[in-house]
Enzyme design. Sequence first.
Site, PDB file in Angstrom:
ATOM      1  CB  VAL A 219      65.400  -1.284 -49.882  1.00  0.00           C
ATOM      2  CG1 VAL A 219      66.553  -0.464 -48.854  1.00  0.00           C
ATOM      3  CG2 VAL A 219      65.731  -1.692 -50.549  1.00  0.00           C
ATOM      4  CD  GLU A 310      55.661   3.712 -37.992  1.00  0.00           C
ATOM      5  OE1 GLU A 310      56.186   2.988 -38.805  1.00  0.00           O
ATOM      6  OE2 GLU A 310      55.613   3.554 -36.779  1.00  0.00           O
TER       7      GLU A 310
END
Length: 360
Positions: A219, A310
């Site tokens: 975001v 990740e």
Amino acid sequence: MWPEKCQFRFGKKSLLFSSLAVAVLVVLSWYSYFPETSSNWHSRYGFSCKANSEGSVFFRSSPDNVNVIKLKRMVYPKSETLKPPRTNVLSVSPWLAPIVWEGNFNIDILNELFRQENVRIGLTVFAIKKYIRFLKTFIETAEKFFMVGYPVNYYIFTDLVGNVTNFNMTVGPRKQLIFLEVPSYERWEDVTMRRMQMIRDFTKQRFASEVDYLVCLDVDMIFQDHVGVEILSDVFGTLHPAFFVKGRDKFTYERRPESQAYIPEDEGDFYYAGGYFGGKVEEVYKLTNHCHHAMLTDKANNIEAIWHDESYLNNYFLYYKKPTKILSPEYLWNERDGTAFYLRKIRFIALHKNMDEVRT
């Protein structure tokens, strides 16, 4: 030999009459089963290809599949087999997945193809704790540049629904803002790792029945140029802007063999960013489900991968499901990395922020 009572004797006239009768029966049977005219009877089992009065081409599938695919007449430069549009960047992976750069695709052709499929697109974004401050700008820029002309559901995961619904965000036709209330974890590391679980759970609960593709983004970013259907594929990842020109020995993979995210120094294709991945809904479910269970296994062994979700994403893309499309750093850039001659566009870029402040 046939038994005597089963033998048939024909004269020339009888044989001619019988042959004509058989031929008539065959023709009648044919037209009773294939009522179409002889010019398009084959559409029952394959497809017909005709030119209409305007020169457009259409393909008609079988009656059991009533979808009609129409391709408008489009005029564009012919691709030159021996003159690739980009020669200064890698445009295809060793497993033949295209790497998307400006200049190596025609968005008009892609729009025609995807609009025929009536695709529905979902975008997931997490606005949790202090990260809600980035949401309004994210949505405003998405409305200008993300999947323009397509139906989009913005799935906003937040622990502060009451706050974000007061941001006065408006979206255009066929767009929806959908707020999904989720827990607020104490540590930012837990928030980022739990994203995989949350996306997985909501994919099963609702996304699978509402959209065809999911795009999962951070975001604290803004769109500043076109991002469209050229990114869509079964499952896609994005080259991390800090590592895409470096050797695999410089990648910040998880290097501890006891972790489920482990990748040794002599292995690896690319380093993918955790803040930009997606694909068809069922493939995103498989990805997030795998990463979530890998995290749970590590947590049971008191291991936390170096770069959290990740790290597990990179392990998945290397060993379990290689991306069927790879997005170049045009689709995820950071101004601190400057600009480069190979970037013809910068489409999605990180905002400047005090990381310590927003994560505490």
